[in-house]
Design a protein around this motif. Sequence first.
Motif, short mmCIF file in Angstrom:
data_model
loop_
_atom_site.label_atom_id
_atom_site.label_comp_id
_atom_site.label_asym_id
_atom_site.label_seq_id
_atom_site.Cartn_x
_atom_site.Cartn_y
_atom_site.Cartn_z
N PHE A 1 0.42 3.51 -12.98
CA PHE A 1 1.26 3.87 -14.12
C PHE A 1 1.93 2.67 -14.78
O PHE A 1 2.44 2.79 -15.89
N VAL A 2 1.98 1.52 -14.07
CA VAL A 2 2.59 0.32 -14.63
C VAL A 2 1.66 -0.87 -14.39
O VAL A 2 0.81 -0.83 -13.48
N GLU A 3 1.81 -1.90 -15.16
CA GLU A 3 0.99 -3.09 -14.97
C GLU A 3 1.25 -3.69 -13.60
O GLU A 3 2.40 -3.88 -13.18
N GLY A 4 0.16 -3.97 -12.89
CA GLY A 4 0.26 -4.52 -11.54
C GLY A 4 0.31 -3.46 -10.45
O GLY A 4 0.25 -3.79 -9.27
N ALA A 5 0.44 -2.22 -10.83
CA ALA A 5 0.51 -1.05 -9.92
C ALA A 5 1.82 -1.00 -9.15
O ALA A 5 2.38 0.06 -8.95
N ASN A 6 2.32 -2.15 -8.67
CA ASN A 6 3.57 -2.21 -7.89
C ASN A 6 3.53 -1.26 -6.69
O ASN A 6 4.23 -0.26 -6.61
N LEU A 7 2.67 -1.62 -5.74
CA LEU A 7 2.45 -0.86 -4.53
C LEU A 7 3.61 -1.03 -3.55
O LEU A 7 4.07 -2.15 -3.32
N SER A 8 4.08 0.07 -2.98
CA SER A 8 5.11 0.04 -1.94
C SER A 8 4.69 0.94 -0.79
O SER A 8 3.95 1.92 -0.98
N THR A 9 5.19 0.62 0.41
CA THR A 9 4.86 1.43 1.58
C THR A 9 5.98 1.34 2.61
O THR A 9 6.83 0.45 2.57
N GLY A 10 6.01 2.31 3.51
CA GLY A 10 7.04 2.36 4.54
C GLY A 10 6.96 3.65 5.32
O GLY A 10 5.96 4.36 5.27
N ASP A 11 8.03 3.94 6.08
CA ASP A 11 8.13 5.19 6.85
C ASP A 11 7.00 5.29 7.86
O ASP A 11 6.29 6.29 7.92
N MET A 12 6.85 4.27 8.69
CA MET A 12 5.75 4.26 9.67
C MET A 12 5.97 5.30 10.76
O MET A 12 7.08 5.47 11.27
N HIS A 13 4.87 5.96 11.13
CA HIS A 13 4.88 7.00 12.16
C HIS A 13 3.87 6.65 13.25
O HIS A 13 2.71 6.39 12.96
N PHE A 14 4.32 6.70 14.51
CA PHE A 14 3.38 6.55 15.61
C PHE A 14 2.52 7.80 15.73
O PHE A 14 1.34 7.74 16.04
N SER A 15 3.13 8.96 15.48
CA SER A 15 2.43 10.24 15.55
C SER A 15 3.23 11.26 14.76
O SER A 15 4.45 11.12 14.59
N GLN A 16 2.55 12.30 14.28
CA GLN A 16 3.23 13.37 13.55
C GLN A 16 2.40 14.64 13.62
O GLN A 16 1.16 14.59 13.62
N GLY A 17 3.07 15.77 13.70
CA GLY A 17 2.39 17.05 13.57
C GLY A 17 2.33 17.48 12.12
O GLY A 17 3.15 17.05 11.29
#
Length: 452
Positions: free
Chosen positions: A260-276
């Motif tokens: 939606f913006v130039e460069g995409a501006n990727l972000s990530t977080g909220d790491m999970h070892f496991s989840q149901g």
Amino acid sequence: MAPRTPILVVPIDLKKKPWEQKLPLHNRWHPHIPPVAEVKTGEIFRVEMVDWTGGAIADNNTASDIKYLDLSTVHYLSGPIRVVDEDGVAAKPGDILVVEILNLGPLPGDEWGFTAILDRENGGGFLTDHFPAAAKAIWHFEGIYAYSPHIPGVRFPGLTHPGIVGTAPSMELLNIWNERERQLEENGDKSYKLCEVLHLRPLANLPSNKGCLLGKIQDGTPEWERIAKEAARTIPGRENGGNCDIKNLSRGSKVYLPVFVEGANLSTGDMHFSQGDGEVAFCGAIEMSGFLDLKCDIIRGGMKEYLTPIGPTALHVNPIFEIGPMEPRFTEWLVFEGISVDERGRQHYLDASVAYKRAVLNAIDYLSKFGYSKEQVYLLLSCCPCEGRIASIVDSPNAVATLAIPIAIFDQDIRPTTRKVPAGPKLLRKPDVLRCTYDGSLPITRNPAATT
């Protein structure tokens, strides 16, 4: 030649607060949060990240940190990361950003996690009307396996994944988010209810400068004040991906994100070892700090080619996810069904949320017969590799949902038999999860026919 070593583009120092990091983190979505790094397509790069609370939850013997958690600060994200092609041309609005997950795991030296029930007055969860008090379980990691001293008799392999992967919204898309969520917050309690109880959770989390962290933008400046009033919270998944909590998004997976913006501006977080499936306790995965090794590509004009808008504008699209080949192998499952009839026996019309709630309640009551407290089971179903399904959404009036639990994660046979449920000292599951009291006055839903 040997494989390329991932380039560390976002480092994390666990001894420092999120706002003290070398590359400052952010906890809002906004197109004007500047990128902290740049990568080229085809490069293998590493992103490190704090847990979703930024280290606010400790490996200790109390749940008070859960009860009083400041939810205005979550989720802490690493990025944004600007993505360009091999010629240095940035991703552009209308492209698709392909993000491939090559490797991931906990940060070395921080191999532990937590699962929690949030206090009903402070976030709650899917079953907050049944479990209003804050509680916490600590998990220890042994390679690919997790076990908890607070939920004994259970051990399972984790399907590690990031809860959040997303691109920055455009200003037009951000305005769409804020307007529709504001309307829900102002009018939703008149029509959008789940069993007339769960609607008492926040219907939406609107922009707020409380707890706001905007990366490189300095707190208290006129620019910060303006953006903080507009920036969207990271709590729900949206058109940009974001907090989708897809538990199978592990090694070998790909995410096809709209740009939606130039460069995409990727972000990530909220790491999970496991989840149901469903992450029903809300703070319900095994939350941890971690790292991702990623590789990106750009599909020019991909949004028009592959993402059909469902809504009034071309921005009303959703990402596509390609699940990788790495998953735990289970062959035996115990499956619990739920239908869209609530605890008072009232019929709901094809309501999959009510049906899934009943499936989870059925599983909790059943497993509590085997020596577990219901809080232990609630947390376990939120973080173990259980499978949620919508079995039927057409046979009115009842939606049918199922929750499948792998039998092998338990140290006892949990299947029904012609004999009575086992009993005895071996089945006493002590200690219990860490708990706080519930000091609020909201009503608690009682199931008169359930096991005490």
